[in-house]
Scaffold this motif. Structure first.
Motif, short mmCIF file in Angstrom:
data_model
loop_
_atom_site.label_atom_id
_atom_site.label_comp_id
_atom_site.label_asym_id
_atom_site.label_seq_id
_atom_site.Cartn_x
_atom_site.Cartn_y
_atom_site.Cartn_z
N TYR A 7 20.45 75.28 6.57
CA TYR A 7 19.98 76.67 6.47
C TYR A 7 18.83 77.26 7.11
O TYR A 7 17.79 76.35 7.01
CB TYR A 7 20.14 77.51 5.25
N GLY A 8 18.69 78.05 7.84
CA GLY A 8 17.12 78.62 8.40
C GLY A 8 17.15 79.63 9.24
O GLY A 8 18.31 80.35 9.79
N THR A 9 15.91 80.06 9.52
CA THR A 9 15.92 81.20 10.61
C THR A 9 15.71 80.76 12.04
O THR A 9 16.28 81.48 12.88
CB THR A 9 14.46 81.93 10.06
N PHE A 10 15.32 79.55 12.23
CA PHE A 10 15.31 79.00 13.76
C PHE A 10 14.59 79.92 14.80
O PHE A 10 15.31 80.04 15.94
CB PHE A 10 16.71 78.36 13.90
N ASP A 11 13.61 80.71 14.45
CA ASP A 11 13.15 81.66 15.41
C ASP A 11 12.35 80.68 16.68
O ASP A 11 11.71 79.66 15.94
CB ASP A 11 12.30 82.69 14.94
N LEU A 12 12.26 81.33 17.76
CA LEU A 12 11.38 80.51 18.77
C LEU A 12 11.77 78.85 18.73
O LEU A 12 10.81 78.09 18.30
CB LEU A 12 9.83 80.89 18.61
N LEU A 13 12.80 78.52 18.68
CA LEU A 13 13.40 77.15 18.56
C LEU A 13 12.42 76.05 19.16
O LEU A 13 12.00 76.24 20.20
CB LEU A 13 14.82 76.99 19.09
N HIS A 14 11.80 75.27 18.24
CA HIS A 14 11.05 74.24 18.63
C HIS A 14 11.62 72.89 18.19
O HIS A 14 12.30 72.72 17.51
CB HIS A 14 9.88 74.56 18.32
N TYR A 15 10.67 71.77 18.78
CA TYR A 15 10.83 70.37 18.34
C TYR A 15 11.23 70.14 16.90
O TYR A 15 11.88 69.22 16.52
CB TYR A 15 10.30 69.26 19.16
N GLY A 16 10.47 70.67 15.97
CA GLY A 16 10.43 70.47 14.77
C GLY A 16 11.88 70.85 14.22
O GLY A 16 12.74 70.28 13.53
N HIS A 17 12.44 71.95 14.46
CA HIS A 17 13.73 72.33 14.34
C HIS A 17 14.83 71.51 14.86
O HIS A 17 15.88 71.09 14.30
CB HIS A 17 14.09 73.69 14.84
N ILE A 18 14.55 70.90 16.17
CA ILE A 18 15.52 69.94 16.67
C ILE A 18 15.54 68.74 16.14
O ILE A 18 16.47 68.03 15.71
CB ILE A 18 15.19 69.55 18.33
N ASN A 19 14.44 68.09 15.69
CA ASN A 19 14.26 66.85 14.77
C ASN A 19 15.20 67.24 13.45
O ASN A 19 15.92 66.25 12.94
CB ASN A 19 12.74 66.52 14.42
N LEU A 20 14.96 68.06 12.81
CA LEU A 20 15.77 68.52 11.83
C LEU A 20 17.25 68.59 11.97
O LEU A 20 18.00 68.05 11.14
CB LEU A 20 15.27 69.76 10.92
N LEU A 21 17.60 69.03 13.04
CA LEU A 21 19.09 69.21 13.46
C LEU A 21 19.64 67.83 13.62
O LEU A 21 20.85 67.58 13.40
CB LEU A 21 19.22 70.33 14.41
N ARG A 22 18.90 67.17 14.34
CA ARG A 22 19.27 65.84 14.87
C ARG A 22 19.40 65.09 13.60
O ARG A 22 20.69 64.28 13.31
CB ARG A 22 18.22 65.22 15.64
N ARG A 23 18.57 64.92 12.56
CA ARG A 23 18.91 64.25 11.35
C ARG A 23 19.84 64.58 10.55
O ARG A 23 20.50 64.22 9.84
CB ARG A 23 17.31 64.26 10.53
N ALA A 24 19.97 66.03 10.46
CA ALA A 24 21.02 66.58 9.82
C ALA A 24 22.34 66.02 10.23
O ALA A 24 23.40 65.55 9.53
CB ALA A 24 21.10 67.98 9.78
N LYS A 25 22.65 66.05 11.61
CA LYS A 25 23.88 65.67 12.15
C LYS A 25 24.18 64.13 11.94
O LYS A 25 25.20 63.74 11.90
CB LYS A 25 23.82 65.93 13.69
N GLU A 26 23.03 63.44 11.70
CA GLU A 26 23.26 61.91 11.65
C GLU A 26 23.59 61.76 10.26
O GLU A 26 24.18 60.62 10.01
CB GLU A 26 21.62 61.27 11.53
N GLN A 27 23.82 62.56 9.35
CA GLN A 27 24.16 62.49 7.99
C GLN A 27 25.96 62.63 7.98
O GLN A 27 26.24 62.43 6.99
CB GLN A 27 23.76 63.54 7.09
N GLY A 28 26.34 62.85 9.27
CA GLY A 28 27.85 63.22 9.26
C GLY A 28 28.52 63.55 10.26
O GLY A 28 27.96 62.76 11.55
N ASP A 29 29.21 64.07 10.55
CA ASP A 29 30.28 63.96 12.08
C ASP A 29 30.17 65.87 12.50
O ASP A 29 30.75 65.89 13.48
CB ASP A 29 31.75 63.95 11.92
#
Ligand code: C2G
Length: 142
Positions: A7-29
């Motif tokens: 969950y999040g606001t993800f305003d002005l999408l930046h590499y901190g958000h991308i790191n989180l999204l990448r690690r979240a995706k690594e938890q599943g499919d």
């Protein structure tokens, strides 16, 4: 299929958000992002976004790790979301460490270290400082 939600606001999408999204995706499919709607941001999170919900959704849908973007309208929708979307893992940055442990009755709960030195607030502040510095220089140049 192992399904992950965050969950999040993800305003002005930046590499901190991308790191989180990448690690979240690594938890599943399959990664679902529950994106804070404009009204929820303003009234509940007291955040004024640069990009509105549709613009933030558009950006997130272009991220390779994201499979589905759904609206976050309330603090209280997480249990229903986990049941509705048959979620196996709930993921958040560790600035929320412990805050969502009650969800452990419904799915795995994981917190990942925030990426340091970057945030939407810092981006806005740095840009504002640059503008003020430029205005000062212009006044000095006459
Ligand atoms: N994040 C991060 N590193 C940063 C900035 C953000 O890992 N430098 C993570 C946050 O921890 C969060 C996600 O990216 O997990 C989205 O950040 P925000 O848009 O600031 O989300 P937030 O306002 O914390 O919303 O119901 C939960 C809320 O909607 C969470």
């Amino acid at each position: 299929m192992r399904r992950v939600i965050t969950y999040g606001t993800f305003d002005l999408l930046h590499y901190g958000h991308i790191n989180l999204l990448r690690r979240a995706k690594e938890q599943g499919d399959y990664l679902i992002v529950a994106l804070s709607e404009d009204e929820f941001n303003e009234k509940e999170k007291h955040k004024k976004c640069y990009f509105d919900y549709e613009e933030r959704k558009h950006l997130l849908e272009a991220v390779r790790y994201v499979d589905l973007v759904v609206p976050e309208k309330s603090w209280n929708q997480k249990v229903l979301d986990i049941q509705l979307y048959q979620v196996d893992v709930f993921v958040m940055g560790d600035d929320w460490e412990g805050k969502f442990d009650f969800l452990k009755d419904f799915c795995e709960v994981k917190y990942f270290k925030r990426t340091s030195m970057v945030s939407t607030t810092k981006i806005k502040s740095d840009l504002k400082d640059d503008i003020l510095d430029n205005m000062k220089e212009m006044r000095q140049d006459g």
